[in-house]
Design a protein around this motif. Structure first.
Motif, PDB file in Angstrom:
ATOM      1  N   ALA A   6      -1.791   1.071 -14.235  1.00 34.12           N
ATOM      2  CA  ALA A   6      -1.935   1.764 -12.954  1.00 34.12           C
ATOM      3  C   ALA A   6      -1.859   0.709 -11.852  1.00 34.12           C
ATOM      4  O   ALA A   6      -2.619  -0.272 -11.876  1.00 34.12           O
ATOM      5  CB  ALA A   6      -3.258   2.513 -12.894  1.00 34.12           C
ATOM      6  N   TRP A   7      -0.938   0.879 -10.929  1.00 32.95           N
ATOM      7  CA  TRP A   7      -0.746  -0.053  -9.822  1.00 32.95           C
ATOM      8  C   TRP A   7      -1.421   0.496  -8.577  1.00 32.95           C
ATOM      9  O   TRP A   7      -1.336   1.691  -8.295  1.00 32.95           O
ATOM     10  CB  TRP A   7       0.743  -0.275  -9.570  1.00 32.95           C
ATOM     11  CG  TRP A   7       1.409  -0.926 -10.742  1.00 32.95           C
ATOM     12  CD1 TRP A   7       2.129  -0.312 -11.729  1.00 32.95           C
ATOM     13  CD2 TRP A   7       1.385  -2.309 -11.079  1.00 32.95           C
ATOM     14  NE1 TRP A   7       2.547  -1.232 -12.650  1.00 32.95           N
ATOM     15  CE2 TRP A   7       2.113  -2.467 -12.270  1.00 32.95           C
ATOM     16  CE3 TRP A   7       0.817  -3.436 -10.476  1.00 32.95           C
ATOM     17  CZ2 TRP A   7       2.291  -3.706 -12.873  1.00 32.95           C
ATOM     18  CZ3 TRP A   7       1.000  -4.660 -11.078  1.00 32.95           C
ATOM     19  CH2 TRP A   7       1.731  -4.791 -12.272  1.00 32.95           C
ATOM     20  N   HIS A   8      -2.070  -0.393  -7.842  1.00 36.77           N
ATOM     21  CA  HIS A   8      -2.756  -0.001  -6.624  1.00 36.77           C
ATOM     22  C   HIS A   8      -2.531  -1.089  -5.579  1.00 36.77           C
ATOM     23  O   HIS A   8      -2.708  -2.268  -5.867  1.00 36.77           O
ATOM     24  CB  HIS A   8      -4.252   0.174  -6.909  1.00 36.77           C
ATOM     25  CG  HIS A   8      -5.010   0.783  -5.784  1.00 36.77           C
ATOM     26  ND1 HIS A   8      -6.227   0.314  -5.386  1.00 36.77           N
ATOM     27  CD2 HIS A   8      -4.726   1.830  -4.975  1.00 36.77           C
ATOM     28  CE1 HIS A   8      -6.662   1.046  -4.374  1.00 36.77           C
ATOM     29  NE2 HIS A   8      -5.774   1.962  -4.108  1.00 36.77           N
ATOM     30  N   CYS A   9      -2.137  -0.668  -4.371  1.00 38.01           N
ATOM     31  CA  CYS A   9      -1.906  -1.596  -3.271  1.00 38.01           C
ATOM     32  C   CYS A   9      -2.785  -1.157  -2.101  1.00 38.01           C
ATOM     33  O   CYS A   9      -2.754   0.014  -1.711  1.00 38.01           O
ATOM     34  CB  CYS A   9      -0.428  -1.586  -2.888  1.00 38.01           C
ATOM     35  SG  CYS A   9       0.014  -2.837  -1.668  1.00 38.01           S
ATOM     36  N   HIS A  10      -3.572  -2.092  -1.566  1.00 45.67           N
ATOM     37  CA  HIS A  10      -4.523  -1.728  -0.517  1.00 45.67           C
ATOM     38  C   HIS A  10      -4.843  -2.930   0.361  1.00 45.67           C
ATOM     39  O   HIS A  10      -4.574  -4.079  -0.009  1.00 45.67           O
ATOM     40  CB  HIS A  10      -5.809  -1.193  -1.147  1.00 45.67           C
ATOM     41  CG  HIS A  10      -6.470  -2.171  -2.066  1.00 45.67           C
ATOM     42  ND1 HIS A  10      -7.280  -3.181  -1.626  1.00 45.67           N
ATOM     43  CD2 HIS A  10      -6.403  -2.295  -3.407  1.00 45.67           C
ATOM     44  CE1 HIS A  10      -7.698  -3.894  -2.657  1.00 45.67           C
ATOM     45  NE2 HIS A  10      -7.173  -3.378  -3.757  1.00 45.67           N
ATOM     46  N   ASP A  14     -10.481  -2.355   1.733  1.00 47.74           N
ATOM     47  CA  ASP A  14     -10.555  -1.317   0.707  1.00 47.74           C
ATOM     48  C   ASP A  14     -10.966  -1.843  -0.662  1.00 47.74           C
ATOM     49  O   ASP A  14     -11.075  -1.072  -1.615  1.00 47.74           O
ATOM     50  CB  ASP A  14      -9.216  -0.574   0.609  1.00 47.74           C
ATOM     51  CG  ASP A  14      -8.896   0.161   1.895  1.00 47.74           C
ATOM     52  OD1 ASP A  14      -9.829   0.732   2.494  1.00 47.74           O
ATOM     53  OD2 ASP A  14      -7.729   0.150   2.308  1.00 47.74           O
ATOM     54  N   GLN A 105       6.628  -2.828  -2.971  1.00 47.37           N
ATOM     55  CA  GLN A 105       5.588  -2.646  -1.959  1.00 47.37           C
ATOM     56  C   GLN A 105       5.925  -3.385  -0.667  1.00 47.37           C
ATOM     57  O   GLN A 105       5.673  -2.873   0.423  1.00 47.37           O
ATOM     58  CB  GLN A 105       4.226  -3.100  -2.497  1.00 47.37           C
ATOM     59  CG  GLN A 105       3.650  -2.212  -3.567  1.00 47.37           C
ATOM     60  CD  GLN A 105       3.252  -0.836  -3.050  1.00 47.37           C
ATOM     61  OE1 GLN A 105       2.943  -0.646  -1.888  1.00 47.37           O
ATOM     62  NE2 GLN A 105       3.279   0.144  -3.935  1.00 47.37           N
TER      63      GLN A 105
END
Length: 152
Positions: A6-10, A14, A105
């Protein structure tokens, strides 16, 4: 890769305290301890970056990179930095998956901007496969040879 990632960019604000600790711990584990590179990892840039993380189904941080807006590090380009894959996740295509996510991204958040990175010379072939080309001679950074690379 055995597990789904699972990829998450923040943004920096955050981060949960635990997630920030895990990112800094992974960077320290690989860059400072494993690679024996003594440098100031906590450099004041993190608070102005986007942070990309890849976690497995158990929530373990396996891959990380920071994405830097144009004008923060390079005047005319975004940047990808602190590219790191956990030792237990290597040899499974995680580096390629991380770079594909990082480039995507950057394209989404900084459209039309070139992308720069400072590559360890030993890893420059990985970055070349994503369209990055050397734009400097090799130089020492924390005891490891690096080369600046750029993608238009």
């Amino acid at each position: 890769m055995a597990n789904r990632i699972a990829w998450h960019c923040h943004g920096f604000d955050d981060f949960t305290p635990r997630a920030l600790y895990q990112a800094l711990q992974l960077r320290d584990q690989v860059f400072v301890v494993e690679q024996q590179s003594i440098y100031g990892d906590v450099d004041g840039v993190d608070t102005h970056c986007l942070h990309l993380s890849g976690r497995d189904d158990a929530g373990r941080l396996l891959a990380y990179a920071r994405l830097i807006a144009p004008g923060e590090k390079y005047p005319d380009a975004a940047a990808i930095g602190r590219v790191v894959v956990a030792p237990e996740a290597r040899g499974q295509g995680m580096g390629k998956a991380l770079m594909a996510q990082a480039v995507a991204q950057c394209r989404a958040h900084y459209p039309g901007q070139p992308i720069m990175l400072s590559a360890q010379v030993e890893a420059s072939a990985l970055y070349s496969a994503f369209g990055f080309e050397p734009v400097s001679a090799p130089y020492d950074d924390g005891g490891i040879l690096h080369v600046d690379m750029r993608r238009g």
